[in-house]
Motif scaffolding. Structure first.
Motif, short mmCIF file in Angstrom:
data_model
loop_
_atom_site.label_atom_id
_atom_site.label_comp_id
_atom_site.label_asym_id
_atom_site.label_seq_id
_atom_site.Cartn_x
_atom_site.Cartn_y
_atom_site.Cartn_z
N ILE A 350 -30.16 -7.55 -10.62
CA ILE A 350 -29.00 -7.58 -9.75
C ILE A 350 -28.78 -9.03 -9.30
O ILE A 350 -29.73 -9.74 -8.97
CB ILE A 350 -29.23 -6.67 -8.53
CG1 ILE A 350 -29.38 -5.21 -8.99
CG2 ILE A 350 -28.10 -6.79 -7.52
CD1 ILE A 350 -29.89 -4.29 -7.91
N ASP A 351 -27.53 -9.47 -9.30
CA ASP A 351 -27.23 -10.88 -9.04
C ASP A 351 -27.95 -11.41 -7.79
O ASP A 351 -28.52 -12.51 -7.80
CB ASP A 351 -25.72 -11.08 -8.87
CG ASP A 351 -24.95 -10.92 -10.17
OD1 ASP A 351 -25.59 -11.01 -11.25
OD2 ASP A 351 -23.73 -10.72 -10.12
N ALA A 352 -27.95 -10.64 -6.72
CA ALA A 352 -28.50 -11.11 -5.45
C ALA A 352 -30.00 -11.33 -5.51
O ALA A 352 -30.56 -12.08 -4.69
CB ALA A 352 -28.17 -10.12 -4.33
N LEU A 353 -30.69 -10.70 -6.48
CA LEU A 353 -32.14 -10.83 -6.57
C LEU A 353 -32.61 -11.99 -7.45
O LEU A 353 -33.80 -12.25 -7.53
CB LEU A 353 -32.76 -9.53 -7.10
CG LEU A 353 -32.80 -8.35 -6.13
CD1 LEU A 353 -33.44 -7.14 -6.78
CD2 LEU A 353 -33.56 -8.71 -4.85
N VAL A 354 -31.68 -12.67 -8.12
CA VAL A 354 -32.07 -13.76 -9.01
C VAL A 354 -32.93 -14.80 -8.29
O VAL A 354 -34.02 -15.14 -8.75
CB VAL A 354 -30.84 -14.40 -9.67
CG1 VAL A 354 -31.21 -15.73 -10.35
CG2 VAL A 354 -30.22 -13.46 -10.69
N PRO A 355 -32.50 -15.34 -7.14
CA PRO A 355 -33.34 -16.36 -6.49
C PRO A 355 -34.68 -15.82 -6.01
O PRO A 355 -35.68 -16.55 -6.00
CB PRO A 355 -32.48 -16.86 -5.32
CG PRO A 355 -31.45 -15.80 -5.10
CD PRO A 355 -31.22 -15.16 -6.42
N VAL A 356 -34.73 -14.55 -5.64
CA VAL A 356 -35.99 -13.95 -5.21
C VAL A 356 -36.99 -13.91 -6.36
O VAL A 356 -38.15 -14.32 -6.22
CB VAL A 356 -35.75 -12.52 -4.67
CG1 VAL A 356 -37.08 -11.84 -4.35
CG2 VAL A 356 -34.84 -12.57 -3.44
N ILE A 357 -36.54 -13.43 -7.50
CA ILE A 357 -37.44 -13.32 -8.65
C ILE A 357 -37.84 -14.70 -9.15
O ILE A 357 -39.00 -14.92 -9.51
CB ILE A 357 -36.78 -12.47 -9.75
CG1 ILE A 357 -36.68 -11.02 -9.26
CG2 ILE A 357 -37.58 -12.53 -11.06
CD1 ILE A 357 -35.94 -10.10 -10.19
N GLU A 358 -36.91 -15.65 -9.17
CA GLU A 358 -37.26 -17.02 -9.56
C GLU A 358 -38.38 -17.56 -8.67
O GLU A 358 -39.36 -18.14 -9.16
CB GLU A 358 -36.04 -17.92 -9.48
CG GLU A 358 -35.01 -17.67 -10.57
CD GLU A 358 -33.83 -18.61 -10.45
OE1 GLU A 358 -33.47 -19.26 -11.45
OE2 GLU A 358 -33.24 -18.69 -9.34
N ARG A 359 -38.24 -17.38 -7.37
CA ARG A 359 -39.24 -17.89 -6.43
C ARG A 359 -40.59 -17.22 -6.63
O ARG A 359 -41.63 -17.89 -6.68
CB ARG A 359 -38.75 -17.66 -5.00
CG ARG A 359 -39.72 -18.18 -3.93
CD ARG A 359 -39.26 -17.85 -2.53
NE ARG A 359 -39.32 -16.41 -2.26
CZ ARG A 359 -38.26 -15.65 -1.96
NH1 ARG A 359 -37.03 -16.18 -1.93
NH2 ARG A 359 -38.42 -14.37 -1.72
N GLU A 360 -40.59 -15.90 -6.80
CA GLU A 360 -41.86 -15.18 -6.93
C GLU A 360 -42.55 -15.49 -8.26
O GLU A 360 -43.79 -15.55 -8.31
CB GLU A 360 -41.62 -13.68 -6.79
CG GLU A 360 -41.16 -13.26 -5.39
CD GLU A 360 -42.15 -13.64 -4.31
OE1 GLU A 360 -43.37 -13.52 -4.55
OE2 GLU A 360 -41.71 -14.09 -3.23
N VAL A 361 -41.79 -15.68 -9.32
CA VAL A 361 -42.39 -16.02 -10.60
C VAL A 361 -43.04 -17.41 -10.52
O VAL A 361 -44.17 -17.61 -10.99
CB VAL A 361 -41.35 -15.96 -11.73
CG1 VAL A 361 -41.89 -16.61 -13.01
CG2 VAL A 361 -40.96 -14.51 -12.01
N ARG A 362 -42.35 -18.36 -9.92
CA ARG A 362 -42.94 -19.69 -9.78
C ARG A 362 -44.23 -19.64 -8.96
O ARG A 362 -45.23 -20.30 -9.29
CB ARG A 362 -41.92 -20.64 -9.13
CG ARG A 362 -40.82 -21.09 -10.07
CD ARG A 362 -40.05 -22.27 -9.49
NE ARG A 362 -39.29 -21.89 -8.31
CZ ARG A 362 -38.03 -21.48 -8.33
NH1 ARG A 362 -37.38 -21.39 -9.50
NH2 ARG A 362 -37.41 -21.13 -7.22
N ALA A 363 -44.21 -18.85 -7.89
CA ALA A 363 -45.41 -18.73 -7.06
C ALA A 363 -46.55 -18.08 -7.83
O ALA A 363 -47.72 -18.51 -7.71
CB ALA A 363 -45.08 -17.93 -5.80
N ALA A 364 -46.25 -17.06 -8.61
CA ALA A 364 -47.29 -16.38 -9.38
C ALA A 364 -47.90 -17.32 -10.42
O ALA A 364 -49.13 -17.31 -10.64
CB ALA A 364 -46.71 -15.15 -10.05
#
Length: 388
Positions: A350-364
Motif C-alpha cells: 500500500i502506498d502509505a506503507l512504502v516509507p515504513v517498509i523501507e525504514r524497517e528493511v534498512r534497520a534489519a
C-alpha cells in the motif's frame, strides 16, 4: 532524472565521444518479474513488467564497415569490423551490444551489405540487481539497429535476437523473459507470456487506481548469470524433464508430482517441483488479477518466494531478510525477483506503507551487519521505443 533527460544526456555523450550529433536515440527498460522465476527456459509461463529505469543508445551512421561502441560505465571505445563479428571475438561489457549486431545476422539481416555505426550507451537500470540491465541494453540496441539498417523485424523476433546474444555471445543460459518484457510492455500492465508459443498478452495491473506500489529492495549482493548456479539449475531442470520423459517441465502438472517424487532424486525433484508449482502460480496470479485485482495476489507472491528459497535454493540471506521484513511490516506480498544468487526482492505495498517498509528493511540489514540495501519504487512502464 527524467527519461527525457537520460535520452538527452546520451545524445550529448555521443557527441562528446564521436565529435558529431547522433541520428537518433533509442531506449529500452529493465524489468521486474512479478512472478514466474526460471520457468522461461522450461517453456513455461512468466509475468514480468517493464520498469521506469531504462538503457539508452545513441546511434550515428558511418560510411565504412566498422562498429564502435562506447558507454558511460566503461572508459574505452570498443571497435570491431562487421566482417569480424562472431561470438568468439567479443568479450566484456561490449559483448552485449555487439552480440546483438551479430545475432541480427542470424535472423536474416544482411550484415554483408550494411554500413557500420557508432553507438554510445547509458543506463539507469541498476547493474547486478536482478532487474535485467543486460536485456535493456540488448533491446535498445536491437531496436536501434533494426530501424537504422532497415531490417524490419517484429518485436517478438527482436526478443529472440536479444536472447541469442545473451546465450551465445555473453554465455548466460537465460530464457526469453527479460527481452520480451523490455520490448512488449505497456504502462501499468504486465506481460503474460507463454514461453513455448511466445504468445503474449498485456494484462492491466491497476496499481495506480488501487493505491499500490511495487517496492524494489536491492540487496546489493551482485550476481552473474554467465557462471555458477544459474547454469546448474537449468541443467537440473533438463535432467528432470529427461528422467520424466517429457520435452520440458512445462509438460509436468502439479498432480504429476507424486510420480516425479518416485522417479527423481531429492534435489532434482525439488528443482522440478519449483518449476511446476511456479507455472501454476503464474496462471493463478493472472486469473486472480482479472477477478479481484492486484491486492489479492499477495499469497501467491509469498509462496513463490518460499519455493525459490527451499526448492530451487536460489535466494541468499539478505534477500530472505528483505522479504520477511517486508511481510512483517504490512506488505501484501513479497518475493525475490530475477535469477537469484543475489539481486533484489520486490514487495507489493500500500502506498502509505512504502516509507515504513523501507525504514524497517534498512534497520534489519544494519542489525545483521549486512551492506545497506537500496530501495526504490518502480512503476510498470512502456517498452522499448525511439526517444529522439
Amino acid at each position: 532524472m527524467t527519461e527525457a533527460d537520460t535520452a538527452a544526456e546520451t545524445a550529448v555523450g555521443f557527441t562528446e565521444r564521436y565529435g558529431r550529433a547522433p541520428v537518433g536515440v533509442w531506449s529500452a527498460p529493465g524489468r521486474v518479474n512479478l512472478i514466474g522465476e526460471h520457468t522461461d527456459y522450461n517453456d513455461g509461463f512468466v509475468f514480468p513488467f517493464a520498469i521506469d529505469q531504462r538503457a539508452c543508445v545513441a546511434l550515428g551512421a558511418r560510411d565504412d564497415r566498422v562498429i564502435r561502441v562506447s558507454s558511460t560505465f566503461a572508459p574505452e571505445v570498443v571497435e570491431v569490423h562487421l566482417d569480424e563479428l562472431s561470438p568468439e571475438s567479443l568479450e566484456g561489457w561490449s559483448a552485449y551490444p555487439l552480440g546483438v549486431a551479430w545475432a541480427l545476422g542470424q535472423f536474416g539481416a544482411e550484415l554483408a551489405s550494411v554500413a557500420g555505426v557508432d553507438l554510445h550507451i547509458s543506463s539507469t537500470v541498476p547493474v547486478g540487481a536482478g532487474l535485467s540491465s543486460s536485456a535493456a541494453i540488448e533491446c535498445s540496441v536491437a531496436l536501434a539497429l533494426d530501424e537504422h539498417w532497415g531490417i524490419g523485424l517484429d518485436r517478438p523476433t527482436l526478443a529472440k535476437v536479444g536472447r541469442l546474444a545473451e546465450n551465445r555471445v555473453v554465455g548466460a543460459p537465460t530464457g526469453i523473459l527479460d527481452q520480451s518484457a523490455s520490448l512488449l510492455s505497456h504502462a501499468d500492465a504486465a506481460v503474460f507470456l507463454d514461453c513455448r508459443s511466445l504468445d503474449a498478452e498485456v494484462i492491466p495491473l491497476g496499481l495506480v487506481a488501487d493505491g499500490l506500489s511495487i517496492l524494489v529492495i536491492d540487496s546489493n549482493v551482485t550476481h552473474a548469470h554467465a557462471t555458477g548456479g544459474y547454469a546448474a539449475r537449468r541443467a537440473s531442470c533438463e535432467a528432470g524433464a529427461s528422467a520424466l520423459g517429457v520435452d520440458s517441465l512445462r509438460d509436468v502438472r502439479v498432480d504429476d508430482l507424486p510420480r516425479a517424487a518416485a522417479v527423481l532424486d531429492d534435489e532434482t525433484f525439488r528443482r522440478v517441483r519449483h518449476i511446476v508449482t511456479e507455472n501454476q502460480r503464474v496462471l493463478d496470479t493472472v486469473r486472480i488479477l482479472r477477478e479481484q485485482g492486484a491486492g489479492a495476489i499477495g499469497a501467491l507472491l509469498d509462496a513463490s518466494h518460499v519455493s525459490m528459497r527451499d526448492d530451487f535454493e536460489i535466494t541468499v540471506p539478505e534477500i530472505d531478510l528483505a522479504v520477511s521484513t517486508a511481510q512483517a511490516n504490512g506488505a501484501i506480498g513479497a518475493r525475490m525477483t530475477g535469477g537469484g544468487f543475489g539481486g533484489s526482492a520486490i514487495a507489493l505495498v500500500i502506498d502509505a506503507l512504502v516509507p515504513v517498509i523501507e525504514r524497517e528493511v534498512r534497520a534489519a540489514f544494519a542489525e545483521q551487519g549486512y551492506r545497506a540495501p537500496t530501495t526504490f519504487v518502480v512503476r510498470p512502464s512502456e517498452g522499448a521505443r525511439r526517444d529522439a
